[in-house]
Design a protein around this motif. Structure first.
Motif, PDB file in Angstrom:
ATOM      1  N   ASP A  61       4.580  -7.693  63.557  1.00  0.00           N
ATOM      2  CA  ASP A  61       5.500  -7.073  62.295  1.00  0.00           C
ATOM      3  C   ASP A  61       6.902  -8.071  62.184  1.00  0.00           C
ATOM      4  N   ARG A  62       6.913  -9.377  63.002  1.00  0.00           N
ATOM      5  CA  ARG A  62       8.227  -9.746  62.798  1.00  0.00           C
ATOM      6  C   ARG A  62       7.978 -11.234  63.516  1.00  0.00           C
ATOM      7  N   CYS A  63       9.081 -12.249  63.257  1.00  0.00           N
ATOM      8  CA  CYS A  63       8.979 -13.446  63.870  1.00  0.00           C
ATOM      9  C   CYS A  63      10.380 -13.462  64.634  1.00  0.00           C
ATOM     10  N   ILE A  64      10.389 -13.849  65.753  1.00  0.00           N
ATOM     11  CA  ILE A  64      11.723 -14.203  66.232  1.00  0.00           C
ATOM     12  C   ILE A  64      12.217 -15.607  66.241  1.00  0.00           C
ATOM     13  N   PRO A  65      12.725 -16.236  65.734  1.00  0.00           N
ATOM     14  CA  PRO A  65      12.674 -17.595  65.341  1.00  0.00           C
ATOM     15  C   PRO A  65      13.559 -18.321  66.015  1.00  0.00           C
ATOM     16  N   MET A  66      13.135 -19.803  66.392  1.00  0.00           N
ATOM     17  CA  MET A  66      13.783 -20.580  67.237  1.00  0.00           C
ATOM     18  C   MET A  66      15.188 -21.213  66.438  1.00  0.00           C
ATOM     19  N   LEU A  67      15.154 -21.129  65.044  1.00  0.00           N
ATOM     20  CA  LEU A  67      16.408 -21.741  64.125  1.00  0.00           C
ATOM     21  C   LEU A  67      16.613 -20.404  63.446  1.00  0.00           C
ATOM     22  N   PRO A  68      17.754 -20.339  63.101  1.00  0.00           N
ATOM     23  CA  PRO A  68      18.357 -19.210  61.890  1.00  0.00           C
ATOM     24  C   PRO A  68      17.469 -19.622  60.708  1.00  0.00           C
ATOM     25  N   GLU A  69      17.409 -18.346  59.937  1.00  0.00           N
ATOM     26  CA  GLU A  69      16.792 -18.354  58.840  1.00  0.00           C
ATOM     27  C   GLU A  69      17.076 -19.350  57.639  1.00  0.00           C
ATOM     28  N   LYS A  70      18.350 -19.547  57.627  1.00  0.00           N
ATOM     29  CA  LYS A  70      18.639 -20.753  56.743  1.00  0.00           C
ATOM     30  C   LYS A  70      17.908 -21.880  56.906  1.00  0.00           C
ATOM     31  N   LEU A  71      17.747 -22.443  58.019  1.00  0.00           N
ATOM     32  CA  LEU A  71      17.164 -23.693  58.220  1.00  0.00           C
ATOM     33  C   LEU A  71      15.587 -23.323  58.332  1.00  0.00           C
ATOM     34  N   SER A  72      15.076 -22.512  59.248  1.00  0.00           N
ATOM     35  CA  SER A  72      13.490 -22.155  59.368  1.00  0.00           C
ATOM     36  C   SER A  72      12.865 -21.805  58.015  1.00  0.00           C
TER      37      SER A  72
END
Length: 704
Positions: free
Chosen positions: A308-319
């Motif tokens: 149901d989600r992703c915990i990204p390595m980089l903030p959304e603005k970049l990823s």
């Protein structure tokens, strides 16, 4: 003076455990200069080169017949210590844990040695604690309250302080910090950090996020840095880059993907060769070493993906923004351009910084439909049809070449879990593997191998993705089992080659044993890891391999990009090479650990959701396969939903069953009925214990 050498000399010459001040006296270090010595002693203890004993004394492990390693505890209560300096694991029974917990670095004393080389040990000291926080459910008594850990490998309940007891209710799920670790005579004590409330489908994943200590929020300074980065490619960014914005390139990803690491383009050359472009998001242009974004990306090590989600390595603005190769916008990339002949051999290549403008965002399903000639899909993306057909052609060549050299292709079904908005599992099905998936897989493998080979021959410090040969004993056990199925297996005299294992996979393809043999073979394999030393990739039968293609979601790839750019720009020299070799040792170790942690968290969520799904289907009959045998009964997995479970021998009625481990089977004393790993059964689900991750089944009948 070489401090490390001096410490070892002191312990060797004086031949007994020593305190820091005794070592300092031997080495002639004055009181005011002993801080560095203390730090070095701590460091050597962490590395397993020294053991810290009671009374703050240090000793050489070999002098005390001790082995230093990482403790892995199993649910049943026993554990194994995996030596830091390599070698066989040491078995530790539950009674010999001495307050050590899962993941701790420990010193273990060998108490028994068996003829077959196995060792049994007793933990004598904990060098470094792994578990700082525990997630679990509160259980209150009249006088005390405890946290019952979610992670069943933690063998102790955590006693909360009386002050914290007043802040929680029975059945609450909490995060507690351990303030006093267990010993032989008392359990651990914890301090309340967070009360998560009562259980529910949404909370379940939150518990797992905390159990694996996955950082969800980005620190303000990292978000501030991200905000300052432009949303669009600016003129200044284009200096020194190859401009490929006119080129027909596009992305192929999953339906729900939001971050696009890679785009591909292809040309068929006049001599029949193919020119393949693999464009990878140039994250290293935006994330600078030592920046807040870099520090946080390193800490996370990888993105983590849940249903149901992703915990990204980089903030959304970049990823999902400037680093993601979204369609119809300019994006900065790092390109691996390869000329590949009709045999699938890379005959020429270039690696360079570039700028692209993706012309389409395809999903695997749409790409497959175009390959299959679906009119609707072709009409929707007419401009990519020719390229996609050429890509399909090249991917088949690359796959055949890889297969020929012995690359192992494990065909294990991946479960897809569908959740409702409330987090309830509403469906589980097997993921379909299409040729569209294979195209991207083959192209990424080709790029990874090409970049790895380039870095290997430059002889500059680099990051490799390595996969060592299987352990001979584990392999022999697996081969014995395969022989028991009636499959011809050559004997292993020298080093095992992937080609031999591939032949076994070929033999079982399409047979009832196929999934089982795939699964058991995978279990004999070493775990792939990151390393600054290239030893090749056994599973892919690859001499040079790395991870170049996913810098948005893997720190290893981001670090590799930096190393490749340094090599291309001639920035390595005799002074910085030794420093980089040391630094990459630490980076590779850290990102390997973060990658394993993420894999375990993802697997934990999937297993949890499978059992929550199963709970709604108690009483129903399923088709299943036997995946394991023990004296207590049969381990099984349902064929469609891949739900793991157990049939107790008491539920195999009308006979008494004997376990024959070497033949991987149970045999009925009277009826001589045989239950063997790989057999298919009809089973009825009778009970699900979600908290302890258990599902119990009843035996209905055997299937042919």
């Amino acid at each position: 003076m070489n401090l490390e050498k001096g410490i070892f000399e002191a312990l060797e010459k004086l031949n007994k455990p020593l305190k820091a001040r005794e070592i300092a006296k031997f080495l002639g270090i004055p009181v005011e200069e002993r801080a560095e010595l203390r730090e070095k002693l701590k460091e050597l203890s962490k590395e397993g080169k020294l053991v810290k004993l009671k009374g703050a004394k240090y000793a050489l492990p070999e002098k005390l017949n001790l082995i230093v390693g990482k403790l892995c505890v199993y649910r049943e209560g026993y554990g194994f210590v995996d030596p830091i300096n390599g070698g066989k694991g040491v078995f530790v029974p539950g009674r010999n844990m001495n307050g050590a917990m899962n993941g701790d670095i420990v010193a273990v004393e060998i108490v028994k040695e068996f003829k077959d080389g196995r060792k049994e040990g007793k933990i004598v000291s904990v060098i470094e604690r792994a578990i700082k926080k525990v997630v679990g459910r509160v259980e209150k008594t009249r006088r005390y309250c405890f946290v019952i850990p979610e992670d069943k490998r933690i063998r102790y309940d955590i006693l909360l302080t009386s002050e914290d007891c007043e802040k929680v209710e029975n059945g609450d799920y909490v995060v507690a910090e351990i303030i006093s670790y267990p010993s032989e005579t008392r359990g651990p004590v914890g301090r309340l950090l967070e009360n998560l409330g009562k259980t529910g489908p949404k909370l379940d994943i939150e518990l797992i996020i905390r159990k694996y200590d996955l950082p969800v929020e980005f620190p303000p300074e990292a978000l501030e840095e991200a905000e300052k980065i432009s949303d669009v490619v600016i003129e200044e960014d284009l200096k020194g880059r190859v401009d490929l914005r006119e080129q027909l390139c596009f992305t192929i990803d999953g339906e729900n993907a939001r971050d696009f690491d890679d785009a591909v383009a292809i040309e068929k050359l006049s001599d029949g060769n193919y020119k393949l472009y693999v464009h990878i998001a140039d994250v290293s242009h935006y994330v600078k070493p030592g920046s807040a974004l870099d520090r946080e990306a390193y800490k996370r090590g990888t993105s983590v993906y849940f249903p149901d989600r992703c915990i990204p390595m980089l903030p959304e603005k970049l990823s999902n923004g400037i680093c993601s190769l979204n369609p119809n916008v300019d994006r900065l990339t790092f390109t691996c351009e390869m000329v590949i002949n009709k045999k699938g051999i890379v005959v020429d290549y270039k690696i360079y910084e570039s700028v692209i403008h993706s012309k389409a965002r395809l999903t695997y399903t749409i790409a497959q439909k175009i390959i299959d000639g679906d009119k609707e899909a072709i009409d929707k993306f007419p401009h990519v049809v020719e390229s996609l057909k050429t890509m399909y052609e090249l991917a088949q060549i690359l796959y055949k070449k890889r297969y020929k050299r012995g690359s192992l292709d494990f065909d294990l079904p991946e479960p897809v879990v569908v959740l409702s908005t409330e987090g309830e599992p509403i469906d589980i099905y097997r993921a379909e593997r299409l040729w569209a998936h294979r195209i991207i897989e083959e192209f990424m493998i080709a790029a990874n191998e090409t970049v790895a080979e380039y870095m290997f021959w430059t002889d500059y410090p680099s990051v490799y993705r390595i996969h060592e040969s299987p352990d001979r004993e584990k392999l022999q056990e697996f081969l014995n089992f395969v022989r028991s199925l009636g499959i011809r297996v050559p004997s292993v005299k020298n080093d095992i080659q992937p080609k031999m294992l591939q032949k076994i996979l070929e033999e079982v393809e399409g047979k009832s044993e196929e999934k089982l043999v795939n699964y058991l073979m995978l279990r004999t394999m070493a775990r792939a890891k990151y390393s600054p030393d290239n030893v090749g990739h056994f599973g892919l039968a690859s001499t040079y391999y790395t991870h170049f293609t996913s810098p948005i979601r893997r720190y290893a790839d981001l670090q590799l990009h930096r190393q490749v750019k340094m090599a291309l720009n001639g920035e390595f020299n005799s002074e910085n090479i030794p420093l980089w070799e040391e630094k990459l040792e630490l980076i590779c170790k850290h990102v390997t650990e973060r990658s394993i942690n993420a894999d375990e968290a993802e697997r934990d969520v999937i297993e949890l959701k499978k059992l929550q799904f199963a709970k709604k289907h108690i009483g129903e009959v399923f088709e299943a396969m036997i995946t394991g045998i023990s004296e207590q009964g049969l381990y099984i997995e349902t064929i469609e939903q891949l739900i793991p479970g157990f049939i107790h021998v008491a539920n195999l009625r009308n006979d008494y069953y004997i376990c024959i481990p070497k033949q991987y089977c149970l045999i009925g004393e009277k009826t001589r009925t045989i239950f063997r790993i790989g057999d298919r059964l009809l089973v009825r689900l009778i009970n699900v214990d979600v908290e302890n991750r258990k599902a119990d089944f009843d035996f209905v009948r055997k299937l042919k």
